[in-house]
Design an enzyme around this catalytic site. Structure first.
Site, short mmCIF file in Angstrom:
data_model
loop_
_atom_site.label_atom_id
_atom_site.label_comp_id
_atom_site.label_asym_id
_atom_site.label_seq_id
_atom_site.Cartn_x
_atom_site.Cartn_y
_atom_site.Cartn_z
N VAL A 61 0.80 -1.23 0.00
CA VAL A 61 0.00 0.00 0.00
C VAL A 61 0.84 1.28 0.00
CG1 VAL A 61 -0.35 -0.22 2.51
CG2 VAL A 61 -1.89 1.17 1.21
N MET A 62 1.88 1.34 0.83
CA MET A 62 2.67 2.57 0.93
C MET A 62 3.54 2.77 -0.31
SD MET A 62 2.05 4.27 3.70
CE MET A 62 3.46 5.34 3.96
N ASN A 79 8.95 -5.33 -7.14
CA ASN A 79 8.44 -5.98 -5.94
C ASN A 79 8.97 -7.41 -5.95
OD1 ASN A 79 6.47 -5.51 -3.64
ND2 ASN A 79 5.73 -7.47 -4.43
N VAL A 133 9.58 -1.75 2.07
CA VAL A 133 9.18 -3.10 2.48
C VAL A 133 9.03 -3.13 4.00
CG1 VAL A 133 10.39 -4.09 0.49
CG2 VAL A 133 11.49 -4.12 2.73
N ALA A 169 9.52 -3.40 7.78
CA ALA A 169 10.70 -3.03 8.57
C ALA A 169 11.32 -4.28 9.21
CB ALA A 169 10.29 -2.03 9.65
N ASN A 225 9.20 2.11 8.36
CA ASN A 225 9.25 2.53 9.77
C ASN A 225 10.36 1.78 10.48
OD1 ASN A 225 7.40 4.51 10.25
ND2 ASN A 225 5.72 3.09 10.63
N HIS A 246 7.61 11.46 16.51
CA HIS A 246 6.34 11.89 15.91
C HIS A 246 5.25 10.86 16.22
CE1 HIS A 246 3.46 11.20 12.67
NE2 HIS A 246 3.45 12.49 12.45
N ASN A 247 5.56 9.60 16.01
CA ASN A 247 4.55 8.56 16.28
C ASN A 247 4.21 8.49 17.76
OD1 ASN A 247 4.96 8.01 13.57
ND2 ASN A 247 4.82 5.80 13.84
N GLU A 289 1.88 11.14 18.47
CA GLU A 289 0.58 10.72 17.90
C GLU A 289 -0.17 9.82 18.91
OE1 GLU A 289 1.03 9.10 13.88
OE2 GLU A 289 -0.36 7.51 14.44
N ARG A 294 -2.94 1.69 26.12
CA ARG A 294 -3.28 0.73 25.06
C ARG A 294 -3.05 -0.69 25.56
NH1 ARG A 294 -1.67 2.73 18.97
NH2 ARG A 294 -2.13 4.94 19.23
N HIS A 324 25.22 6.26 48.46
CA HIS A 324 25.27 6.82 47.09
C HIS A 324 25.61 8.30 47.08
CE1 HIS A 324 24.14 3.12 45.23
NE2 HIS A 324 23.01 3.02 45.91
P1 NBP Z 1 4.22 -3.94 4.55
O1 NBP Z 1 4.93 -3.42 5.75
O2 NBP Z 1 3.01 -4.75 4.75
O3 NBP Z 1 5.27 -4.80 3.68
C1 NBP Z 1 4.88 -5.45 2.51
C2 NBP Z 1 5.95 -5.34 1.46
O4 NBP Z 1 7.19 -5.89 1.94
C3 NBP Z 1 5.58 -6.13 0.22
O5 NBP Z 1 6.00 -5.40 -0.91
C4 NBP Z 1 6.38 -7.41 0.40
O6 NBP Z 1 6.65 -8.10 -0.81
C5 NBP Z 1 7.64 -6.87 0.98
N1 NBP Z 1 8.52 -7.87 1.61
C6 NBP Z 1 8.35 -8.61 2.72
BR1 NBP Z 1 6.83 -8.62 3.75
N2 NBP Z 1 9.39 -9.40 3.01
C7 NBP Z 1 10.27 -9.17 2.02
C8 NBP Z 1 11.55 -9.68 1.74
N3 NBP Z 1 12.14 -10.55 2.56
N4 NBP Z 1 12.19 -9.25 0.64
C9 NBP Z 1 11.60 -8.34 -0.18
N5 NBP Z 1 10.39 -7.80 0.04
C10 NBP Z 1 9.73 -8.21 1.13
O7 NBP Z 1 3.88 -2.75 3.52
P2 NBP Z 1 3.31 -1.28 3.81
O8 NBP Z 1 2.20 -1.27 4.79
O9 NBP Z 1 3.11 -0.70 2.45
O10 NBP Z 1 4.53 -0.53 4.51
C11 NBP Z 1 5.81 -0.41 3.91
C12 NBP Z 1 6.75 0.25 4.89
O11 NBP Z 1 6.25 1.56 5.19
C13 NBP Z 1 6.85 -0.47 6.23
O12 NBP Z 1 8.16 -0.38 6.72
C14 NBP Z 1 5.90 0.28 7.12
O13 NBP Z 1 6.24 0.18 8.49
C15 NBP Z 1 6.09 1.70 6.60
N6 NBP Z 1 4.96 2.61 6.84
C16 NBP Z 1 3.69 2.18 6.74
C17 NBP Z 1 2.64 3.07 6.95
C18 NBP Z 1 1.22 2.63 6.81
O14 NBP Z 1 0.32 3.46 7.11
N7 NBP Z 1 0.95 1.40 6.39
C19 NBP Z 1 2.91 4.41 7.24
C20 NBP Z 1 4.23 4.82 7.29
C21 NBP Z 1 5.25 3.91 7.09
P3 NBP Z 1 5.65 -9.25 -1.36
O15 NBP Z 1 4.56 -8.53 -2.08
O16 NBP Z 1 6.49 -10.06 -2.27
O17 NBP Z 1 5.17 -10.00 -0.17
#
Ligand code: NBP
Length: 487
Positions: free
Chosen positions: A24-25, A44, A86, A88, A114, A197-198, A201, A299, A463
């Protein structure tokens, strides 16, 4: 739209930037880049996401479709710029290493996930040893922000930002014509700032939750009435994205039951970990971030469903009366929310200052306030005030001491006390309101019981302590004649 086939991309290095990780991101940032006229190479791990993006949104701009990492890297203009989006942790390390093996001196790897800032410090060191530029960029704004303009917090070598900055700034949110993206500082600073920031939040959301709970349980307002209160607050100094969407969420009716949606959602708040990271880091740095800490713990408590169910019958022992004057209590809660919010931000900015000192980052708090004004989840009118405060005095000891915030908090402090007192009397939990007020009282107290703590530490562990009336370090011979000696 222009799309190259894998065959083309191995021969034509024409993309200004590549995005790998198209969940999605990543896909929304790739689209945002393409919409701003940049040619974007797509990659990807599995091609399904690449093809889905091209099928649905290929018209957004100029994309280069690639399948393998080799094709992806070959599709990029030099110096190459790759944005990793991808998951984190280990997946990010795996992708960095795969890329690094294919890149050349001066190329730029950007981690937009992240990531924990200490991982970013490690990765930046490893990559700089391989003559690659590594940029750890915090990105806030969720999936909508990624597409329409996020707040971007890139850390890493200045030289990398010089070539990357204009591109990132072009896709970030803008407020008053200024981009919500700036070079934060070296190595892990971008991810550190994103982490805080988080954390803020988390505190913001907890404070909003406590305000809602008080209006409902202490005052007896309906959910729809509370939505209206938040709508009204959003037109004043509390104006912010989170207050705005609180009104939206509270106004939502569940189609199945006809009840307010908030009443059918299980009251167990999830967390992905950045709030916890903020608190752990604050503990290491010795910075009290009580608002964020209480939000993380609240939480955690909410998620203990079995324990909560078992404890439901515990005696409340209420000793207070419910407020009767609706207008005045709503006004008190607004003041308590605002004052507690000032505390949460003051603490967050203290943590940024401490991180900057610890890691030698030379961070400028006013710059953070500027880039958080748009695109990100904590965007708020309030941040203009924070920016002004740091513009006026870059060495501000605490945000709380800036004239505007000092006046605002002093003006609201009696309301704040009434709210915390009412909540305690009625048995309504307000951990963030109450701890923020205690922090305020601690900070403004001339003497604290820490003197007794020092005495106790000296008694059982030798101390030592310092005296208010002379220089030096002292110890009382507690188990002997109780005379004082210089340590
Ligand atoms: P995800 O955090 O759900 O990660 C999915 C992606 O990681 C897919 O493209 C997947 O490929 C890839 N991936 C994985 Br899982 N393991 C892998 C590996 N070993 N080698 C290569 N690719 C791999 O996606 P997201 O929610 O779009 O977030 C992406 C980043 O942005 C994260 O670090 C997240 O913390 C950060 N972030 C997210 C948000 C939010 O609101 N969601 C906001 C800000 C930052 P595949 O398709 O082949 O499985």
């Amino acid at each position: 739209m222009t799309q190259s086939s894998p065959g083309d991309s191995t021969t034509t290095a024409r993309a200004q930037i590549g995005v790998t990780g198209l969940a999605v991101m990543g896909s929304n940032i790739a689209r945002n880049l393409a919409r701003h006229g940049h040619t974007v190479a797509l990659h990807n791990r599995t091609t399904a996401k690449t093809d889905a993006l091209l099928e649905k949104h290929g018209d957004d701009g100029d994309f280069v479709r690639t399948e393998t990492m080799e094709e992806f890297v070959a599709a990029l203009e030099k110096p190459r710029r790759v944005l990793i989006m991808v998951k984190a942790g280990d997946p990010t390390d795996a992708v960095i290493h795969e890329l690094a093996d294919l890149m050349e001196d001066g190329d730029v790897i950007i981690d937009g996930g992240n990531s924990l800032y200490t991982d970013t410090i490690r990765r930046e060191k490893e990559m700089s040893e391989r003559n690659l530029n590594f940029v750890g960029a915090g990105i806030s704004g969720g999936e909508v922000g990624a597409l329409e303009g996020p707040s971007i917090m890139p850390g890493g070598p200045k030289e990398a930002y010089d070539s990357l900055g204009p591109l990132l700034e072009s896709i970030s949110a803008h407020v008053d014509g200024e981009p919500c993206c700036t070079h934060i500082g070296p190595d892990g600073s971008g991810h550190f700032v994103k982490m805080v920031h988080n954390g803020i939040e988390y505190a913001d959301m907890q404070l909003i939750g406590e305000a809602y709970d008080l209006l409902r349980r202490a005052l007896g307002l309906s959910v729809e009435q509370i939505a209206d209160v938040f709508r009204d607050w959003n037109s004043g100094d509390l104006e912010s994205y989170l207050v705005e969407i609180t009104a939206e969420v509270l106004s939502q009716t569940d189609a199945e039951t006809g009840k307010p949606l908030v009443d059918v959602i299980v009251d167990a708040a999830g967390q992905k970990g950045t709030g916890r990271w903020t608190v752990k880091s604050a503990l290491d740095l010795g910075v009290p971030v009580t608002g964020i800490g209480e939000a993380v713990f609240a939480r955690a408590l909410s998620s203990e469903l079995e324990q909560r169910a078992a404890a439901t019958g515990l005696k409340a022992g209420t000793i207070g009366e419910k407020p009767t004057d609706t207008e005045s209590f709503v006004s008190d809660v607004r003041a308590a929310l605002y004052a507690s919010k000032v505390i949460a931000y003051a603490q967050g900015f203290d943590q940024i200052a401490a991180g900057s000192e610890e890691y030698g980052w030379d961070l400028h708090p006013g710059a953070m306030a500027t880039i958080w004004r748009g695109g990100c989840i904590i965007r708020a009118q309030f941040l203009n005030r924070i920016r002004d405060a740091y513009d006026e005095d870059p060495d501000l000891k605490s945000l709380l001491l800036a004239p505007y915030f000092r006046d605002a908090v002093e003006e609201g402090v009696e309301s704040w006390r009434r709210v915390v007192t009412t909540a305690a009397g009625l048995g309504i939990p307000v951990p963030a309101f109450a701890s923020s007020l205690s922090y305020y009282d601690g900070l403004r107290s001339e003497r604290l019981p820490a003197a007794l703590t020092q005495g106790l530490r000296d008694f059982f562990g030798a101390h030592t302590y310092q005296r208010v009336d002379k220089e030096g370090t002292f110890h009382t011979l507690w188990s002997e004649d109780r005379s004082e000696v210089e340590a």
